[in-house]
Design a protein around this motif. Structure first.
Motif, PDB file in Angstrom:
ATOM      1  N   GLY A  85       0.798  -1.223   0.000  1.00 57.14           N
ATOM      2  CA  GLY A  85       0.000   0.000   0.000  1.00 57.14           C
ATOM      3  C   GLY A  85       0.829   1.269   0.000  1.00 57.14           C
ATOM      4  O   GLY A  85       2.062   1.253   0.077  1.00 57.14           O
ATOM      5  N   ASP A  86       0.119   2.389  -0.027  1.00 58.18           N
ATOM      6  CA  ASP A  86       0.763   3.704  -0.088  1.00 58.18           C
ATOM      7  C   ASP A  86       1.341   4.140   1.257  1.00 58.18           C
ATOM      8  O   ASP A  86       2.144   5.077   1.306  1.00 58.18           O
ATOM      9  CB  ASP A  86      -0.256   4.757  -0.555  1.00 58.18           C
ATOM     10  N   THR A  87       0.923   3.508   2.345  1.00 52.45           N
ATOM     11  CA  THR A  87       1.382   3.945   3.671  1.00 52.45           C
ATOM     12  C   THR A  87       2.662   3.239   4.125  1.00 52.45           C
ATOM     13  O   THR A  87       3.180   3.539   5.201  1.00 52.45           O
ATOM     14  CB  THR A  87       0.287   3.709   4.724  1.00 52.45           C
ATOM     15  N   PHE A  88       3.163   2.297   3.308  1.00 56.42           N
ATOM     16  CA  PHE A  88       4.381   1.589   3.697  1.00 56.42           C
ATOM     17  C   PHE A  88       5.547   2.560   3.795  1.00 56.42           C
ATOM     18  O   PHE A  88       5.803   3.340   2.877  1.00 56.42           O
ATOM     19  CB  PHE A  88       4.715   0.493   2.693  1.00 56.42           C
ATOM     20  N   GLU A  89       6.261   2.512   4.916  1.00 53.45           N
ATOM     21  CA  GLU A  89       7.418   3.372   5.140  1.00 53.45           C
ATOM     22  C   GLU A  89       8.696   2.603   4.832  1.00 53.45           C
ATOM     23  O   GLU A  89       9.019   1.637   5.521  1.00 53.45           O
ATOM     24  CB  GLU A  89       7.465   3.849   6.592  1.00 53.45           C
ATOM     25  N   GLU A  90       9.415   3.044   3.810  1.00 51.97           N
ATOM     26  CA  GLU A  90      10.693   2.418   3.481  1.00 51.97           C
ATOM     27  C   GLU A  90      11.742   2.904   4.476  1.00 51.97           C
ATOM     28  O   GLU A  90      11.971   4.102   4.614  1.00 51.97           O
ATOM     29  CB  GLU A  90      11.121   2.804   2.064  1.00 51.97           C
ATOM     30  N   PRO A  91      12.403   1.995   5.210  1.00 52.19           N
ATOM     31  CA  PRO A  91      13.436   2.423   6.163  1.00 52.19           C
ATOM     32  C   PRO A  91      14.574   3.139   5.436  1.00 52.19           C
ATOM     33  O   PRO A  91      14.885   2.824   4.286  1.00 52.19           O
ATOM     34  CB  PRO A  91      13.926   1.107   6.781  1.00 52.19           C
ATOM     35  N   VAL A  92      15.196   4.087   6.110  1.00 48.07           N
ATOM     36  CA  VAL A  92      16.245   4.872   5.465  1.00 48.07           C
ATOM     37  C   VAL A  92      17.448   4.004   5.093  1.00 48.07           C
ATOM     38  O   VAL A  92      18.153   4.287   4.121  1.00 48.07           O
ATOM     39  CB  VAL A  92      16.669   6.055   6.373  1.00 48.07           C
ATOM     40  N   ASP A  93      17.683   2.911   5.826  1.00 45.47           N
ATOM     41  CA  ASP A  93      18.772   1.989   5.482  1.00 45.47           C
ATOM     42  C   ASP A  93      18.262   0.748   4.757  1.00 45.47           C
ATOM     43  O   ASP A  93      19.022  -0.180   4.477  1.00 45.47           O
ATOM     44  CB  ASP A  93      19.576   1.594   6.715  1.00 45.47           C
TER      45      ASP A  93
END
Length: 317
Positions: free
Chosen positions: A162-170
């Protein structure tokens, strides 16, 4: 004259410490490392260097502040300067994987955790929690970044697609067993000079973003700043708190040359403690401290002053 250098990327999280240093009439310099440069052919100034770099710096637009800080700390340590929370502390600050491995090494129980990169691997990792509640979080996090609770793998699948998935910075997502507490709170233990100072009970009934600082980002919906309510305070010092795990925490900190930190744990219905976070850029809540009469930043400032005195130069008082 030697002085105390405070290395950081967020003025709002540092102003309370600087005020305490001023109160104690200690010489200091505010060293903001949201960007900058270092000349490796030169020697650093003399003094005490206190690293307060945060794993969540990228949420404030300072994506590469930890990398720059890592270079600065290497430079300082190469020249034999006294660094409080140096390179090793920064390594743990930006990696929960390293935190958990260090905690387990010294007999501190952590929740079952799997690290994964990529959608397919995240979903495969979730198979280990089939039929149980589990959470996701970011490996390089802070402020509860990426923490989501799931009751099923199908719910996780909808999230990562979905659109709310947060990709980790690493890029590293952690999947972790959900530890359910009979009461909705966690405990944060504060340490100064590697020794236990006090513990804070933090209400988690409204969510996972548990920033204790008096100045938090606008989207930290659960930050207690400015709240007035008849409900119990979100942050409360646990007076007289004592537990055998504190000595283990102190050993973990000593082994990793971490002098100032906050360590968080949760307790399940059977009284088992699970430790899940080491904050080497620790903050304190002024309302909770005022009620208890214990002041973290004051103790940090005193500690830095004592370290400065060890350099053999007179310190103003």
């Amino acid at each position: 004259m030697s002085k105390i250098y405070v290395i950081h990327e967020n003025n709002e999280w540092t102003e309370h410490l600087l005020k305490r240093l001023e109160e104690l009439n200690l010489p200091f310099e505010d060293w903001l490392l949201d960007s900058g440069k270092i000349d490796l052919s030169t020697a650093p100034p003399e003094g005490i260097f206190y690293n307060r770099m945060s794993a969540s710096s990228h949420t404030r637009g300072n994506r590469f502040a930890p990398e720059l800080t890592n270079a600065v700390l290497a430079w300082l340590e190469h020249h034999g300067r006294t660094v409080i929370n140096g390179s090793r502390a920064l390594q743990l600050e930006v990696s929960k994987v390293l935190q958990y491995l260090e905690l387990e090494k010294y007999g501190v129980k952590t929740p079952k955790t799997i690290a994964a990169v990529g959608r397919e691997n995240i979903l495969q990792a979730a198979q280990a929690f089939e039929g149980k509640k589990f959470i996701t979080k970011h490996n390089r996090a802070g402020k509860g970044l990426g923490v989501q609770l799931f009751n099923s793998i199908s719910a996780l699948e909808k999230y990562v697609d979905g659109d709310t998935f947060e990709e980790p910075v690493d890029g590293v997502t952690l999947l972790q067993e959900y530890i359910e507490s009979p009461e909705s709170y966690i405990t944060r233990c504060e340490f100064v000079n590697g020794k236990f100072l006090y513990a804070v009970r933090v209400d988690t009934s409204e969510g996972f973003e548990l920033c204790p600082a008096d100045a938090c980002a606008i989207d930290d919906l659960f930050c207690p700043v400015g709240e007035e309510s008849e409900q119990p305070a979100k942050f409360q010092v646990r007076e007289g708190f004592d537990h055998p795990v504190l000595k283990k925490y102190e050993r973990v900190l000593a082994a990793n040359n971490i002098r100032v930190a906050g360590i968080e744990f949760i307790e399940d219905k059977d009284g088992n403690i699970y430790t899940y976070d080491i904050n080497t850029n620790t903050n304190y809540n002024s309302d909770a401290e005022a009620k208890s009469g214990k002041y973290g930043m004051l103790e940090v400032a005193k500690f830095l002053g004592e370290e400065l005195e060890k350099l053999g130069e007179p310190v103003r008082s």
